[in-house]
Design a protein around this motif. Structure first.
Motif, PDB file in Angstrom:
ATOM      1  N   HIS A   1       7.483  -2.947  11.903  1.00 59.11           N
ATOM      2  CA  HIS A   1       7.123  -4.298  12.353  1.00 59.11           C
ATOM      3  C   HIS A   1       5.790  -4.768  11.775  1.00 59.11           C
ATOM      4  N   ARG A   2       5.073  -3.878  11.096  1.00 57.49           N
ATOM      5  CA  ARG A   2       3.766  -4.237  10.527  1.00 57.49           C
ATOM      6  C   ARG A   2       3.793  -4.216   9.008  1.00 57.49           C
ATOM      7  N   GLU A   3       4.958  -4.344   8.421  1.00 52.84           N
ATOM      8  CA  GLU A   3       5.075  -4.226   6.962  1.00 52.84           C
ATOM      9  C   GLU A   3       4.232  -5.248   6.218  1.00 52.84           C
ATOM     10  N   ASN A   4       4.046  -6.437   6.779  1.00 53.20           N
ATOM     11  CA  ASN A   4       3.294  -7.491   6.098  1.00 53.20           C
ATOM     12  C   ASN A   4       1.845  -7.587   6.560  1.00 53.20           C
ATOM     13  N   ALA A   5       1.404  -6.624   7.367  1.00 59.36           N
ATOM     14  CA  ALA A   5       0.041  -6.687   7.891  1.00 59.36           C
ATOM     15  C   ALA A   5      -0.983  -6.377   6.799  1.00 59.36           C
TER      16      ALA A   5
ATOM     17  N   ASN B   1       0.822  -1.199   0.000  1.00 59.34           N
ATOM     18  CA  ASN B   1       0.000   0.000   0.000  1.00 59.34           C
ATOM     19  C   ASN B   1       0.862   1.258   0.000  1.00 59.34           C
ATOM     20  N   VAL B   2       2.014   1.191   0.666  1.00 58.93           N
ATOM     21  CA  VAL B   2       2.896   2.355   0.729  1.00 58.93           C
ATOM     22  C   VAL B   2       3.416   2.722  -0.657  1.00 58.93           C
ATOM     23  N   THR B   3       3.732   1.734  -1.468  1.00 55.16           N
ATOM     24  CA  THR B   3       4.305   1.999  -2.792  1.00 55.16           C
ATOM     25  C   THR B   3       3.269   1.880  -3.906  1.00 55.16           C
ATOM     26  N   LEU B   4       2.008   1.900  -3.541  1.00 53.35           N
ATOM     27  CA  LEU B   4       0.937   1.736  -4.520  1.00 53.35           C
ATOM     28  C   LEU B   4       1.043   2.778  -5.633  1.00 53.35           C
TER      29      LEU B   4
ATOM     30  N   ALA C   1      -3.474   2.524  10.502  1.00 60.72           N
ATOM     31  CA  ALA C   1      -3.844   2.703   9.094  1.00 60.72           C
ATOM     32  C   ALA C   1      -3.484   4.105   8.612  1.00 60.72           C
ATOM     33  N   GLN C   2      -3.691   5.120   9.460  1.00 60.94           N
ATOM     34  CA  GLN C   2      -3.329   6.481   9.057  1.00 60.94           C
ATOM     35  C   GLN C   2      -1.819   6.635   8.968  1.00 60.94           C
ATOM     36  N   ARG C   3      -1.067   5.928   9.786  1.00 61.57           N
ATOM     37  CA  ARG C   3       0.395   5.990   9.683  1.00 61.57           C
ATOM     38  C   ARG C   3       0.875   5.329   8.389  1.00 61.57           C
ATOM     39  N   VAL C   4       0.200   4.277   7.943  1.00 63.36           N
ATOM     40  CA  VAL C   4       0.528   3.693   6.637  1.00 63.36           C
ATOM     41  C   VAL C   4       0.244   4.716   5.542  1.00 63.36           C
ATOM     42  N   ALA C   5      -0.872   5.427   5.664  1.00 66.71           N
ATOM     43  CA  ALA C   5      -1.199   6.466   4.678  1.00 66.71           C
ATOM     44  C   ALA C   5      -0.141   7.568   4.680  1.00 66.71           C
ATOM     45  N   LEU C   6       0.367   7.934   5.852  1.00 68.43           N
ATOM     46  CA  LEU C   6       1.446   8.923   5.936  1.00 68.43           C
ATOM     47  C   LEU C   6       2.723   8.393   5.288  1.00 68.43           C
TER      48      LEU C   6
ATOM     49  N   ARG D   1      12.200   0.690   0.036  1.00 68.99           N
ATOM     50  CA  ARG D   1      11.744   2.071   0.196  1.00 68.99           C
ATOM     51  C   ARG D   1      10.512   2.121   1.112  1.00 68.99           C
ATOM     52  N   ALA D   2       9.598   1.160   0.927  1.00 68.19           N
ATOM     53  CA  ALA D   2       8.406   1.125   1.765  1.00 68.19           C
ATOM     54  C   ALA D   2       8.762   0.885   3.227  1.00 68.19           C
ATOM     55  N   LEU D   3       9.710  -0.029   3.468  1.00 66.94           N
ATOM     56  CA  LEU D   3      10.106  -0.336   4.841  1.00 66.94           C
ATOM     57  C   LEU D   3      10.737   0.878   5.507  1.00 66.94           C
TER      58      LEU D   3
END
Length: 256
Positions: A130-134, A105-108, A144-149, A118-120
């Motif tokens: 620690h939640r990269e594969n979640a 989702n980060v590199t979408l 979820a908002q931190r992933v969006a950030l 880069r995503a990590l």
């Protein structure tokens, strides 16, 4: 009739590339109409490089319309708009793809070398390595908002647009997100436009607070209180009262 102009400020990797302009966001006589309804009316706006600006306004004042125009999601009807090409937006909903793990989702939508690396790195900046594969369904609202950030950060934006990204979070998570966004802003120094309904949030975070009314900037207030800011400080309360009055809130009635 105003001419319609949209310029994207391109950043190159050359050593002799020109310095970024002091005002990477410039809007002159900006208008946006939907049929006979004028949402933005000859609006003028400047945001300096690295500046954190908050935008307040009553419901229907055009806040999200302005943000979407700056993000390139909506075309302006007339006027001139200069914005950086490198820009990213974070909305109230994280807008994660439920069938993709967090790092994907980060590199979408990005075509980059070493996308997982880069995503990590971006997830580590927001405390979620620690939640990269979640899967998105297993993330809390704050996660979820931190992933969006992280998805915004990996794009290395010169302009970061935030459309009420903390509105749906609980109070404690919201405080943590305020601290995180300030930390990321200090580190990366993008220009930031935060759209919010929360006066306290605007005064806590921003260098300047704008009030949008009837499609135009009705007030532009510089916040001189040093960070970290206390909502109990007299200077904070003075600005807060001024903004509430501009937004039509009767202070005595509000507290009685």
């Amino acid at each position: 009739m105003h001419t319609l102009t949209l310029n994207l400020l391109r950043q190159t990797a050359r050593d002799d590339a020109p310095a970024l302009p002091r005002t990477p966001v410039q809007a002159q006589n900006l208008s946006k109409r939907f049929g006979d309804n004028t949402i933005l009316d000859n609006l003028n706006l400047e945001i300096r490089a690295g500046e954190f600006v908050a935008l307040l306004g009553r419901s229907g004042s055009g806040k999200t319309t302005l943000l979407r125009a700056l993000a390139g999601l909506d075309r302006i009807s007339s006027g001139t708009l200069n914005v950086p090409q490198a820009r990213a937006a974070v909305f109230q909903e994280p807008r994660l793809m439920p069938w993709k793990r967090a790092w994907r989702n980060v590199t979408l939508g990005l075509k980059i070398d070493r996308p997982r690396e880069r995503a990590l790195a971006a997830l580590e900046e927001v405390g979620l390595a620690h939640r990269e594969n979640a899967w998105p369904a297993t993330l809390s609202g704050g996660e979820a908002q931190r992933v969006a950030l992280a998805r915004a950060l990996v794009r290395e934006p010169q302009l970061l647009l935030l459309d009420e990204p903390f509105a749906a979070l609980d109070a404690l998570t919201r405080i943590r997100m305020h601290q995180l966004i300030l930390s990321l802003w200090r580190q990366h120094r993008p220009s930031v436009l935060l759209v919010t309904h929360d006066v306290d949030e605007a005064v806590l975070l921003a260098d300047r607070v704008l009030v949008l009314e009837q499609g135009r900037i009705a007030a532009d207030i510089t916040i001189t209180q040093q960070r970290p800011r206390s909502a109990q400080a007299p200077q904070f309360q003075q600005v807060r009262t001024q903004l509430l009055q501009l937004l039509g809130v009767e202070i005595e009635e509000f507290f009685n």
